[in-house]
Design an enzyme around this catalytic site. Sequence first.
Site, mmCIF file in Angstrom:
data_model
loop_
_atom_site.group_PDB
_atom_site.id
_atom_site.type_symbol
_atom_site.label_atom_id
_atom_site.label_comp_id
_atom_site.label_asym_id
_atom_site.label_seq_id
_atom_site.Cartn_x
_atom_site.Cartn_y
_atom_site.Cartn_z
ATOM 1 N N VAL A 1 -31.520 41.013 9.827
ATOM 2 C CA VAL A 1 -32.074 40.114 8.811
ATOM 3 C C VAL A 1 -30.903 39.434 8.115
ATOM 4 C CG1 VAL A 1 -33.488 39.934 6.738
ATOM 5 C CG2 VAL A 1 -34.049 41.638 8.487
ATOM 6 N N ASP B 1 -29.284 36.038 5.599
ATOM 7 C CA ASP B 1 -29.585 35.124 4.506
ATOM 8 C C ASP B 1 -29.382 33.685 4.987
ATOM 9 O OD1 ASP B 1 -26.866 34.571 4.530
ATOM 10 O OD2 ASP B 1 -26.421 35.724 2.722
ATOM 11 N N PRO B 2 -29.683 32.689 4.142
ATOM 12 C CA PRO B 2 -29.548 31.284 4.571
ATOM 13 C C PRO B 2 -28.131 30.893 4.956
ATOM 14 C CG PRO B 2 -30.932 31.439 2.618
ATOM 15 C CD PRO B 2 -30.332 32.790 2.821
ATOM 16 N N TYR B 3 -27.131 31.715 4.584
ATOM 17 C CA TYR B 3 -25.740 31.381 4.863
ATOM 18 C C TYR B 3 -25.208 32.093 6.110
ATOM 19 C CZ TYR B 3 -26.385 29.947 0.033
ATOM 20 O OH TYR B 3 -26.885 29.379 -1.111
ATOM 21 N N GLU C 1 -25.173 35.369 6.642
ATOM 22 C CA GLU C 1 -24.691 36.719 6.381
ATOM 23 C C GLU C 1 -25.784 37.740 6.689
ATOM 24 O OE1 GLU C 1 -21.638 37.633 5.447
ATOM 25 O OE2 GLU C 1 -20.962 35.540 5.498
ATOM 26 N N HIS D 1 -38.519 46.763 10.652
ATOM 27 C CA HIS D 1 -38.458 45.560 11.475
ATOM 28 C C HIS D 1 -38.660 45.917 12.949
ATOM 29 C CE1 HIS D 1 -37.705 41.847 9.354
ATOM 30 N NE2 HIS D 1 -37.250 41.287 10.456
ATOM 31 N N ALA E 1 -46.426 43.144 8.039
ATOM 32 C CA ALA E 1 -46.270 43.967 6.832
ATOM 33 C C ALA E 1 -47.288 43.570 5.767
ATOM 34 C CB ALA E 1 -44.851 43.831 6.289
#
Length: 287
Positions: free
Chosen positions: A168, A170-172, A174, A222, A232
């Site tokens: 999972v 993030d938008p960057y 990471e 996940h 979920a």
Amino acid sequence: MPEEGATHEQWWLALKMARQSQELPLRDGHGRPFKFSQPPELLEALHRIDMKAGGRVGAPDAVITPRMRDHYLITSLQEEAITSSQLEGAATTQEVARNLIRSGRPPRDRGERMILNSFQTMGWLQQLQDTTLTPELVLSLHRRITQDTLDPGDAAGRLRRSDEDVVVGDPYGEIVHRPPPAEQLQQRLTHLCAFANGDTPTTFIHPVVRAIALHFWLAYDHPFLDGNGRTARALFYWAMLRHDYWLFSFISISTILRQAPAQYARAFMATETDDNDLTYFCRRNSR
């Protein structure tokens, strides 16, 4: 504010030690348990849900009249199906999505297929509130939600494999969460179902907290290549209906989550970074 003479670290340590936490059967990748406490604001939220969303006391006539109930139910199912799919990337407007559901026409693209799958699955869940949850039922739920929307095509209704690395981010770009390895998923899913059915733990857990924890559990594991969020949220609905919180048939939780997606993500991260304290997630999702 910290007491006079105490550092922020000392004050925080004293606060954490004062919490009376209850462990959950859910374990992280290192075998450490997740836990939760019940601060006054969480107890207040749970009481409000008990009073307004359970039983038949106070139910408006328009809702318990069969004709109007069906109208509100269909509207709610449409809203949840559309918004839940949009949270997962379906690029379809609300108007087009509603016309898709109402007209019965075949979906034109993957986004529309996601919405139609979610709508049909939410209707199916309404019939399963008295059904015991099993790993096979969870896989069937995922298959219904993701049919004809995944690559590879055989990913619907099966657990991810060891050669399928899922993280999972993030938008960057990471990585913010690395789920448990695929080799653990079958056993973890069995434990999830035991928790969902109330078999574990032996101590009482408020049904709303159990439903929220179930939502977090599947998202944390996940277990699928894609569609984990939709699955979920569907399990949360199943758990609430199973415990007679009938009003949740008429509430789109995805609409609420879409209004504050950053807070939702932070609740996940705070839980993992503060000693597996699920209280953050419970407080965020019981408001």
